[in-house]
Motif scaffolding. Structure first.
Motif, short mmCIF file in Angstrom:
data_model
loop_
_atom_site.label_atom_id
_atom_site.label_comp_id
_atom_site.label_asym_id
_atom_site.label_seq_id
_atom_site.Cartn_x
_atom_site.Cartn_y
_atom_site.Cartn_z
N GLN A 1 0.98 -1.10 -0.02
CA GLN A 1 0.04 -0.39 -0.06
C GLN A 1 0.81 1.21 -0.06
OE1 GLN A 1 -3.24 0.12 -0.39
NE2 GLN A 1 -3.46 -2.11 -0.55
N TRP A 2 1.90 1.23 0.75
CA TRP A 2 2.80 2.32 0.78
C TRP A 2 3.46 2.54 -0.88
CZ3 TRP A 2 6.21 0.07 5.17
CH2 TRP A 2 5.48 0.05 6.52
N SER B 1 0.79 4.14 -3.07
CA SER B 1 0.55 5.73 -2.92
C SER B 1 1.43 6.44 -4.07
CB SER B 1 0.94 6.15 -1.85
OG SER B 1 2.32 6.12 -1.28
N GLU C 1 -0.46 5.64 -7.37
CA GLU C 1 -1.51 6.51 -7.48
C GLU C 1 -1.14 7.96 -8.01
OE1 GLU C 1 -5.25 8.03 -4.82
OE2 GLU C 1 -3.66 6.87 -3.91
N LYS C 2 0.24 8.42 -7.59
CA LYS C 2 0.44 9.89 -8.06
C LYS C 2 0.84 9.67 -9.39
CE LYS C 2 1.44 14.04 -6.85
NZ LYS C 2 0.38 14.93 -6.32
N THR D 1 -5.67 3.38 -6.23
CA THR D 1 -5.83 3.85 -4.92
C THR D 1 -5.19 3.33 -3.95
OG1 THR D 1 -7.96 2.63 -4.43
CG2 THR D 1 -8.24 4.65 -5.40
N SER D 2 -4.49 3.94 -3.03
CA SER D 2 -3.88 3.45 -1.88
C SER D 2 -4.76 3.72 -0.58
CB SER D 2 -2.30 4.06 -1.90
OG SER D 2 -1.60 3.55 -0.74
N GLY E 1 -1.61 8.21 2.18
CA GLY E 1 -1.20 9.45 1.31
C GLY E 1 0.29 8.95 0.78
N LEU E 2 0.61 9.90 0.05
CA LEU E 2 2.02 9.85 -0.58
C LEU E 2 3.14 10.22 0.32
CD1 LEU E 2 4.03 9.30 -3.03
CD2 LEU E 2 3.62 11.51 -3.74
N GLY F 1 3.32 7.25 2.91
CA GLY F 1 3.77 6.14 2.24
C GLY F 1 5.42 6.22 1.91
#
Length: 240
Positions: free
Chosen positions: A187-188, A191, A194-195, A204-205, A208-209, A212
């Motif tokens: 998940q990290w 992020s 996703e960006k 999606t994560s 947040g970036l 992460g």
């Protein structure tokens, strides 16, 4: 903080015939599935996201990380040959950092690169999905390598424990259980994917970036430091 001799020996150990076959199996499977899916359903962003996220990032990357990370030092500790390495006039952090760099290089080569190729096969990098997941796989490879290298220094059952972590925590809980997702390397790394991906990619994560990236750095640096400390304690024990 890098020793070419240690690097060469580590590469040779990790890329022996048996490990090389294991390392090639999952990337080859990913590429075969990607070709088959593209032939059956054509270019589909949703299918690409599902395959790269569900198989490549959630399963393939941590499993290859287990093989490379634990294999970089675990076997030497298990069979006792690490004493010959520790007898060399090398600082213990140099040994760990060198082995980590080798493990990262192999994990990236056998996970991030195939992920990128599979993404291009699946949808031609539409919405930057291929690049996004390749970047996430590369970043995750760094954290996994440090984590499993540490595991290789502290346990004789590092491979088994690593497989349990990769298959149960990352592939299962990290993908399905909401609370566990925030404590998942997968998940990290997502992020960052996703960006990187386009707005229509539907990546999606759970974190947040900034969070992460901080957590990835903590795991990588913390795992490396702890592994160096453990290796130093092995040296002291041998001298006593």
């Amino acid at each position: 903080m890098f020793d070419p001799t240690v690097a060469r020996l580590t590469y040779r150990a990790l890329l022996g015939k048996r490990r090389a076959l294991i390392l090639c199996a999952l990337p080859l499977l990913l590429l075969v599935v990607a070709v088959a899916v593209r032939g059956l359903v054509g270019a589909d962003d949703a299918v690409t996201t599902e395959l790269l996220g569900g198989f490549a990032l959630a399963t393939m990357v941590p499993l290859i990380g287990v093989i490379a990370g634990t294999g970089a030092i675990g076997p030497e500790i298990d069979d006792g040959s690490v004493v010959y390495l520790l007898a060399k006039p090398l600082k213990r952090p140099t040994i760990i950092v060198t082995k980590l760099i080798v493990a990262i290089g192999i994990t990236v080569a056998f996970s991030a690169v195939p992920t990128l190729i599979a993404g291009f096969v699946l949808n031609g990098n539409s919405q930057q999905i291929a690049v996004a997941y390749a970047v996430a796989a590369a970043v995750a490879s760094i954290a996994y390598s440090a984590l499993f290298l540490l595991l290789g220094t502290v346990s004789r059952h590092a491979v088994v424990l690593g497989l349990v972590y990769a298959l149960i925590w990352e592939a299962l809980f990290g993908s399905l259980v909401p609370g566990a997702r925030t404590l998942s390397v997968q998940q990290w790394a997502l992020s960052l994917a996703e960006k990187t991906a386009g707005s229509g990619a539907q990546i999606t994560s759970e974190v947040g970036l900034p969070t992460g990236l901080v957590l990835l750095a903590v795991v990588t640096l913390g795992g490396t430091w702890l592994a160096a400390q453990k290796l130093r304690s092995l040296t002291l024990a041998g001298e006593e």
